[in-house]
Design a protein around this motif. Sequence first.
Motif, PDB file in Angstrom:
ATOM      1  N   ASN A 162      -6.518   0.323   6.068  1.00 36.04           N
ATOM      2  CA  ASN A 162      -5.067   0.400   6.191  1.00 36.04           C
ATOM      3  C   ASN A 162      -4.500  -0.664   7.123  1.00 36.04           C
ATOM      4  O   ASN A 162      -3.332  -0.622   7.461  1.00 36.04           O
ATOM      5  N   ASN A 163      -5.330  -1.609   7.549  1.00 37.29           N
ATOM      6  CA  ASN A 163      -4.908  -2.608   8.516  1.00 37.29           C
ATOM      7  C   ASN A 163      -4.335  -3.838   7.801  1.00 37.29           C
ATOM      8  O   ASN A 163      -4.918  -4.917   7.826  1.00 37.29           O
ATOM      9  N   TYR A 164      -3.183  -3.684   7.178  1.00 36.02           N
ATOM     10  CA  TYR A 164      -2.572  -4.747   6.386  1.00 36.02           C
ATOM     11  C   TYR A 164      -2.159  -5.942   7.228  1.00 36.02           C
ATOM     12  O   TYR A 164      -2.163  -7.062   6.747  1.00 36.02           O
ATOM     13  N   GLY A 196       0.800  -1.213   0.000  1.00 34.41           N
ATOM     14  CA  GLY A 196       0.000   0.000   0.000  1.00 34.41           C
ATOM     15  C   GLY A 196       0.833   1.263   0.000  1.00 34.41           C
ATOM     16  O   GLY A 196       0.329   2.347   0.257  1.00 34.41           O
ATOM     17  N   LYS A 249       2.138  -0.770   5.322  1.00 37.12           N
ATOM     18  CA  LYS A 249       1.059  -1.233   4.461  1.00 37.12           C
ATOM     19  C   LYS A 249       1.625  -2.234   3.464  1.00 37.12           C
ATOM     20  O   LYS A 249       1.559  -2.055   2.256  1.00 37.12           O
ATOM     21  N   ARG A 250       2.212  -3.319   4.006  1.00 40.97           N
ATOM     22  CA  ARG A 250       2.821  -4.319   3.147  1.00 40.97           C
ATOM     23  C   ARG A 250       2.737  -5.674   3.810  1.00 40.97           C
ATOM     24  O   ARG A 250       3.043  -5.811   4.988  1.00 40.97           O
TER      25      ARG A 250
END
Length: 185
Positions: free
Chosen positions: A41-43, A18, A23-24
Amino acid sequence: KFVFTGKIYEPTRAELNGGNDLKRVFVFLEPGKMKISLSGNNYKEYKITGSKTQNDYDLLQKLEAPFHERISLLRGQYNNINDSIENSKNDSTKSFFENKAAEINKLLSQTKKEIDSIEIGFVLENPKAFLSVVNLYRLAGDKISLDSAKSFLNGLDNTLKKSIYGKTIAEDIRKKENNLIGAQA
């Protein structure tokens, strides 16, 4: 929402990114239908179904988590000590901090070896799991001896030996054997 379509012939590591490290996530895609769910956004709270390799990876990550946390803490301490070394005005203080840095380096090395041991155990206990050949690929680089790499590869299922990772490991072993003292050039 997103959809990936295409053909892969064996499990493949992929990254959902992201835009930054927070964010990955890394996932293993496999031939067949899979479902990946990310919320906002909660990767780190992603969900994935349809990948046995991903299930194995998630289990291994849980086993390794305390060691990765320790590495993170030790790296923070090491960075703080390095700052202290750079800011030290007298030699005895600098020497004190250098000794502390050496101790932390030793702990980092030991902790990394514990992670390697967990992964070696996984390879030995799961000779049919695709994640075993992935782990062996990483370990065979410089974490285990040539003889161990050969033995572990021989213990894997034939389908794994024929995978991209398996073929690469076999080729790397062949190259290393050709470079041994006394080997035919």
